[in-house]
Every structure is written in structure tokens, then in C-alpha cells.
Design an enzyme around this catalytic site. Sequence first.
Site, PDB file in Angstrom:
ATOM      1  N   HIS A 192       0.855  -1.205   0.000  1.00 21.61           N
ATOM      2  CA  HIS A 192       0.000   0.000   0.000  1.00 21.61           C
ATOM      3  C   HIS A 192       0.878   1.237   0.000  1.00 21.61           C
ATOM      4  O   HIS A 192       1.163   1.780   1.062  1.00 21.61           O
ATOM      5  CB  HIS A 192      -0.892  -0.016   1.240  1.00 21.61           C
ATOM      6  CG  HIS A 192      -2.012   0.973   1.185  1.00 21.61           C
ATOM      7  ND1 HIS A 192      -1.901   2.247   1.684  1.00 21.61           N
ATOM      8  CD2 HIS A 192      -3.262   0.869   0.693  1.00 21.61           C
ATOM      9  CE1 HIS A 192      -3.049   2.890   1.523  1.00 21.61           C
ATOM     10  NE2 HIS A 192      -3.883   2.075   0.926  1.00 21.61           N
ATOM     11  N   PHE A 193       1.321   1.724  -0.995  1.00 22.87           N
ATOM     12  CA  PHE A 193       1.268   1.427  -2.413  1.00 22.87           C
ATOM     13  C   PHE A 193       2.648   1.010  -2.904  1.00 22.87           C
ATOM     14  O   PHE A 193       3.641   1.358  -2.283  1.00 22.87           O
ATOM     15  CB  PHE A 193       0.806   2.670  -3.184  1.00 22.87           C
ATOM     16  CG  PHE A 193      -0.609   3.061  -2.904  1.00 22.87           C
ATOM     17  CD1 PHE A 193      -1.651   2.455  -3.588  1.00 22.87           C
ATOM     18  CD2 PHE A 193      -0.909   4.016  -1.952  1.00 22.87           C
ATOM     19  CE1 PHE A 193      -2.960   2.823  -3.350  1.00 22.87           C
ATOM     20  CE2 PHE A 193      -2.216   4.376  -1.704  1.00 22.87           C
ATOM     21  CZ  PHE A 193      -3.246   3.789  -2.401  1.00 22.87           C
TER      22      PHE A 193
END
Length: 142
Positions: free
Chosen positions: A46-47
Site C-alpha cells: 500500500h502502495f
Amino acid sequence: MEKKDIISKLPYSKPFLFVDEIVRIDEDGVEGEYTFDENLDFYKGHFKENPVTPGVILTEVMAQIGVVCLGIFLLNEKISSISVIALTSVSIDFLKPVFPNEKVTVISQKIYFRFGKLKCKVNMQNVKGEIVCSGIIAGMIV
């Protein structure tokens, strides 16, 4: 009740304990801190190439410090261990990202505590004092 006693009564453990320290607590509110370790598992996805703390985790930090810690303090000696914590409502505005290794401060102000329900106005600030998210969280501790 001592601040360390409150943290010890939280029904969480690492990696889901998001309270490092309670700075201040009284019957009207609480202020606490947490630092997001860069090795937390959710940062891996993430991410990609630009890890950011998920909003649901920011909400959990705000709930643990701003509602659960305050609820334990308010219930004081009436509670030896928590069997159930129920989040009853949440409305959060996310304003800035929180990155790995960032330290945040959560400040919670009690709106009301009655019939077993605690409702608080909660905000999270970064080390610059900027509000990264804020809102209203309510829950029940049984």
C-alpha cells in the site's frame, strides 16, 4: 489510574496495538502518540514504491487512543478486562498522508459518555502540528 495501566488493559497486541504513549488523559479527553514502524506488513503493498498508511489503520489508531483508552480511564475500577469493544459509528475526513516512520499525535475530546456509549471528536496531527485526519468516533465497551 496510571497511563501505563490503561495501555496494559487494551485488548490488543502487536502488530495491532497502535498506542505508544498516553501523554494526557482526564474525564474530558485524551492525547496519545504512535509511530508507524516502516516494517509494518501493510506497507509492502500500500502502495508499490510509495508506501502510505491506509485510512482504515489511521482510523484504528484514532479509535484505540481516542475512544478505547479514554473509555478504560472513564470506567476505571469498574473494568478488570475488556470482553467486547464495538465500534458503533465513525466519520473521518482524511486530509494528508501518513508515511512509514511518521509519529502522530491523537487528540480526543469527549462529546458524551452515557448508557455505555462513548462518542468523541478526534483528530490526528503529524509532528509539524498539521491535522492529517479528523472526525467523530463512537463505540461501546462491554
